[in-house]
Each structure stands twice: as structure tokens, then as C-alpha cells.
Design a protein around this motif. Structure first.
Motif, PDB file in Angstrom:
ATOM      1  N   PRO A   1      33.515   2.382  18.626  1.00 50.96           N
ATOM      2  CA  PRO A   1      34.344   3.292  17.831  1.00 50.96           C
ATOM      3  C   PRO A   1      35.593   2.588  17.305  1.00 50.96           C
ATOM      4  N   ASP A   2      35.958   2.904  16.067  1.00 46.28           N
ATOM      5  CA  ASP A   2      37.266   2.475  15.553  1.00 46.28           C
ATOM      6  C   ASP A   2      38.170   3.699  15.755  1.00 46.28           C
ATOM      7  N   PHE A   3      38.876   3.729  16.868  1.00 41.63           N
ATOM      8  CA  PHE A   3      39.524   4.969  17.304  1.00 41.63           C
ATOM      9  C   PHE A   3      40.555   5.512  16.296  1.00 41.63           C
ATOM     10  N   PRO A   4      41.467   4.674  15.770  1.00 39.93           N
ATOM     11  CA  PRO A   4      42.430   5.223  14.795  1.00 39.93           C
ATOM     12  C   PRO A   4      41.727   5.820  13.565  1.00 39.93           C
ATOM     13  N   VAL A   5      40.690   5.132  13.081  1.00 46.20           N
ATOM     14  CA  VAL A   5      39.967   5.665  11.912  1.00 46.20           C
ATOM     15  C   VAL A   5      39.274   6.977  12.282  1.00 46.20           C
ATOM     16  N   LEU A   6      38.703   6.978  13.468  1.00 48.11           N
ATOM     17  CA  LEU A   6      38.016   8.184  13.944  1.00 48.11           C
ATOM     18  C   LEU A   6      38.989   9.384  13.961  1.00 48.11           C
ATOM     19  N   LEU A   7      40.207   9.147  14.475  1.00 53.53           N
ATOM     20  CA  LEU A   7      41.187  10.248  14.524  1.00 53.53           C
ATOM     21  C   LEU A   7      41.575  10.693  13.118  1.00 53.53           C
TER      22      LEU A   7
END
Ligand SMILES: Cc1cc2nc3c(=O)[nH]c(=O)nc-3n(C[C@H](O)[C@H](O)[C@H](O)COP(=O)(O)OP(=O)(O)OC[C@H]3O[C@@H](n4cnc5c(N)ncnc54)[C@H](O)[C@@H]3O)c2cc1C
Length: 443
Positions: free
Chosen positions: A76-82
Motif C-alpha cells: 500500500p502507498d498509505f498517504p495516497v490511499l488516505l
């Protein structure tokens, strides 16, 4: 005019029902347009759903890689996901705004509603209302633990503040929310420890609980472990328990929910601040109703919505009461661990591992295909509970809950033809239970 405080599932559904019946309705939502949809859309069901979708994808890819059928596992690309999640939430909020307005509801955003008995305000403006509905929802409970205010300590409400995935996460709480976030973050690669003050998932059916623990195989679960403080100078770096210190660069508080009733004065409240209502959602003050999480557990969106409809119908002069039996619920992990249980004492039960089908076929080597369970009255065969843990488990539990409300028995399933392959274990179990009971009753 009817004034409704709170634009979450309870208040919104009540407002649409009343406006559709021709009433003049004002919905006061303290958030901006971002607020409509309440906790469910912004920090509850939807974020769990969004993150769980990604976690299941990663989980499936890992299993398939182990079997040698795929060669990569996504990360997961967490910042992009958020960011993407926030964009979709805003899109849904604007759809809800439009749907509510087009039903004829006037919405006042950005004002905090307040009640003193029958007198109602939106910010400083006093409003004239023939009836009021308080639907101000709930918020995460903040345990009084030293260090709980440190950066790095989050709740479901402040999750977007967590810009990066932590290495080690401590989750304080033993509830469904603790389990769901533990699954998400451990699948994302964090080292997750659940610290539960008592038994983990203590109010859950024992088979579902055992399966949840199995599906949380990468998570350390410490039961009967109260957290006494959260350590760290500029941000959280550890949690302290009677057994010692545990390193954590993020601490997730999942210690339950509390009703948002601080702005509702003059109404009778319970020990946790929940507004006391009768089975028609009437409060202790005439013409003031309350619905949704503000009246206390079970803290479920469909219950909040239904309570909103019940409140609205009673305002419309349609006498209607709420029935809390047959409420389905689910824990979202690798599978939907869904159930609806009314009664267990003196009941018969049958349980089997979930049959493999779409969504669980590739889990067979690991024995992680879910489970099916039926609970029934041994004399009449009437269904007293079901568990459907597997793909589509939530759907099955919802329909089975409805059939339970209509007093269906295992014998009614003799004529039932299921879809195959699917998570069809409960139907087969019901048929089997019927044959066993008939044989036994013939003797
Ligand atoms: C992490 C998490 C996961 C969840 N997952 C699920 C799930 O999978 N399934 C499920 O069924 N339920 C789930 N829930 C519970 C669900 O979100 C709630 O039961 C539901 O949102 C309750 O709806 P409500 O309308 O009563 O309150 P809320 O959704 O809390 O909405 C209340 C609204 O009132 C507004 N408000 C508050 N005070 C005022 C005021 N004084 N004046 C004006 N406006 C005010 C708030 O801004 C908010 O928009 C979850 C909850 C959490 C925290």
C-alpha cells in the motif's frame, strides 16, 4: 417545523422520511458539507471498508504467491490511499447532500445544535420547532491514560492524521473495531499488538471469536492487559502495562464509543451519557425524540437508520416501536465474520468450516475458508441464531436475521435451493438439522 440535530445515518434518514411525508424539516449538521453521513461515512464503516478492501487484496496476493500462482504482492502507498479515500468520502457526502435536499430537507451546515428541554438552537439562533430529533451520534471513548494526548496516539476519528504507516502499532481495546484495524494494519506490514483490558471479543460467539483470532494470525493479542500509560517525549513511543513496556510508534485507541450528548440538556440520560428513550424513540421531554448512537449501543448504522425512521413515523402519527431482536452484525477481517444470534441457552447447534467457493477457494490449504453455524430450538426447529463467516457472510446474516424475525425454522429450508458455489454452508446445515430433528422426533 421539525428540527433534527445531526446529519449521520439516524438524523438523515429521519429527515428524509419526514420531508417525504410533506413536513418542513431543518437538519442541523455541525460539520460542513463534509459532515453529512456522520461517523459511518467519515470515520467508521466506510474507512474500515476502504482499508479492508486493500488489506484483503494484499492478503489474497500473499496466499496466491505462497501457492506459486502469482509472483508479486502489492504494497500500500498509505498517504495516497488516505488521499483517495478522502476524495471518495467527499463524493459520497455530496451525493448524500443532494439526496437529502432533493427529498425536501433544508440543511444548515457548520452550526452546533443545542437543546435545553424543548428549546432548540443552531449556534446562537433559537429555532421554532414543533418536534425535535436529537441524532448527534457518538465519538471514540478516550480512556484517561497518561500520555493519551501525545502525537502518534490516534482513534478512528483522527486516522487521517497518521500520515505514514508505523512500524509497531499498539491497539488499545478488545472490540470489533480493534480487531478490524489490527487486521488492516498487520496486513499492511505493521507489527500490531492488541492490548485488551479483558477478554478479546468477549461478546462474540465463541466460534466466530476463535475464527477471528485465527484470521489475526500475524497479530499479538494480549488479553486482561490494561494499559496504564503511554510513553514518549514528543510523540508516543511505548505503552506501559502491568507486564512491562511495549514499544510502539503509533497507539490506536479503540476502547469503545460514547454518545455525543453534551449539547443536549434537560433530557434524561443514562450512566454513559446516552439519552434515555422508550421503544418509540421518545425522550423524557414531550415532542423531543432521539435516535442513533446518542441513545447508546449497539452502535450500528442500520440500527441508527431504523431508529431514525421509527422516530419520524411516530412524529407523523404512525405508532411504531423498535425491536432489538434479530440484529445481524459482522467483523470484517479476511472474511466477513457475520452472525445474528438471539438465544443460545437450551438450543441445539451445528457448526462446520465454511465450504470453499469463490473468495475462499484458494484458502483451502490453510484451512481458512470461514465457518457456518446454525442454532435452533431442538423441539420446534425454529432458528435462534446463525453464523456465516466467509465471502458474502454479511449478506447471508442480514437475510437470515429477517427470516428469524419471521420465525423461520430449519424445516423451512427443506425447499430452499441455494446458489452454488457460494458461502452456502448455513443452508445445508439447516437442512441437515431438519433431518436430524425429524428422525429424533419420530423415535
Ligand atoms: C471505526 C468504526 C467502524 C464502524 N463500523 C461499522 C460497521 O461496519 N457497520 C455498522 O453498522 N456500524 C459501524 N460503526 C458504527 C456507525 O458508524 C454508527 O453506528 C453510525 O454512524 C451512527 O449513526 P448516527 O447517525 O447515530 O451518528 P453519527 O454517525 O455519529 O452522526 C452524528 C452526526 O451528528 C453531528 N453532530 C454531533 N453533534 C452535533 C450537534 N450538537 N449539532 C449538530 N450536529 C451534531 C456529527 O457531526 C455527525 O455528523 C462503526 C463505527 C466506528 C467508529
Amino acid at each position: 417545523m421539525i428540527v433534527i440535530l445531526g446529519g449521520g445515518p439516524a438524523g438523515r434518514l429521519a429527515s428524509i422520511r419526514l420531508a417525504s411525508a410533506g413536513k418542513e424539516v431543518l437538519l442541523v449538521e455541525q460539520g460542513g458539507i463534509k459532515g453529512i453521513g456522520g461517523q459511518c461515512l467519515h470515520s467508521g464503516c466506510m474507512p474500515v471498508c476502504a482499508l479492508n478492501d486493500i488489506a484483503r487484496l494484499i492478503h489474497a496476493a500473499r496466499e496466491l504467491k505462497d501457492l506459486g500462482v502469482v509472483d508479486t504482492v502489492p504494497a500500500p502507498d498509505f498517504p495516497v490511499l488516505l488521499t483517495r479515500m478522502g476524495e471518495i468520502q467527499q463524493k459520497i457526502a455530496s451525493i448524500l447532500d443532494e439526496e437529502t435536499r432533493s427529498a425536501g430537507v433544508e440543511i444548515m451546515y457548520g452550526r452546533t445544535g443545542r437543546l435545553a428541554g424543548r428549546t432548540v438552537w443552531a449556534g446562537d439562533e433559537q429555532l421554532k420547532a414543533e418536534s425535535v430529533i436529537a441524532a448527534t451520534g457518538s465519538r471514540p471513548f478516550m480512556p484517561e491514560i497518561p500520555g493519551a494526548g501525545l502525537p502518534g496516539v490516534i482513534t478512528s476519528g483522527t486516522l487521517p492524521a497518521m500520515k505514514e504507516l508505523p512500524e509497531k502499532m499498539a491497539i488499545i481495546g478488545g472490540s470489533v473495531v480493534a480487531a478490524e484495524f489490527a487486521y488492516i494494519f498487520s496486513t499492511f506490514g505493521c507489527d500490531v499488538t492488541i492490548l485488551s483490558r479483558s477478554t478479546f471479543l468477549k461478546d462474540t460467539d465463541r466460534h466466530i471469536r476463535a475464527l477471528a483470532i485465527k484470521e489475526l494470525e500475524g497479530v499479538t493479542i494480549r488479553e486482561n492487559t490494561p494499559v496504564t500509560s503511554i510513553g514518549g517525549k514528543e510523540r508516543a513511543s511505548s505503552v506501559l502495562t502491568p507486564d512491562g513496556e511495549l514499544e510502539a510508534d503509533a497507539v490506536f485507541l479503540a476502547a469503545g464509543l460514547v454518545p455525543n450528548s453534551g449539547s443536549l440538556e434537560g433530557l434524561k440520560k443514562g450512566a454513559h451519557g446516552e439519552v434515555v428513550v422508550d421503544n418509540r424513540m421518545r425522550t423524557s421531554v414531550a415532542e423531543v425524540y432521539a435516535c442513533g448512537d446518542v441513545v447508546g449501543p449497539p452502535y450500528l448504522t442500520p440500527v441508527a437508520r431504523h431508529q431514525g425512521i421509527v422516530a419520524a413515523d411516530n412524529i407523523l402519527g404512525i405508532p411504531r416501536t423498535i425491536d432489538y431482536r434479530n440484529i445481524p452484525r459482522s467483523i470484517s477481517l479476511t472474511h466477513e465474520l457475520a452472525s445474528c444470534i438471539n438465544e443460545t441457552d437450551g438450543m441445539g447447534s451445528l457448526v462446520i468450516p465454511g465450504p470453499a467457493g469463490p473468495g475462499s477457494f484458494w484458502s483451502v490449504p490453510r484451512g481458512k475458508t470461514g465457518l457456518s453455524k446454525v442454532i435452533f430450538d431442538p423441539e420446534s426447529g425454529e432458528l435462534a441464531g446463525i453464523c456465516a463467516a466467509g465471502p458474502g457472510g454479511g449478506l447471508i446474516a442480514g437475510y437470515m436475521a429477517f427470516l428469524m424475525k419471521k420465525h423461520f425454522s430449519v424445516h423451512d429450508f427443506e425447499e430452499f435451493i441455494e446458489v452454488h458455489p457460494s458461502t452456502d454452508g448455513v443452508y445445508g446445515l439447516a437442512k441437515y438439522a431438519s433431518s436430524v430433528l425429524k428422525k429424533r422426533n419420530k423415535k
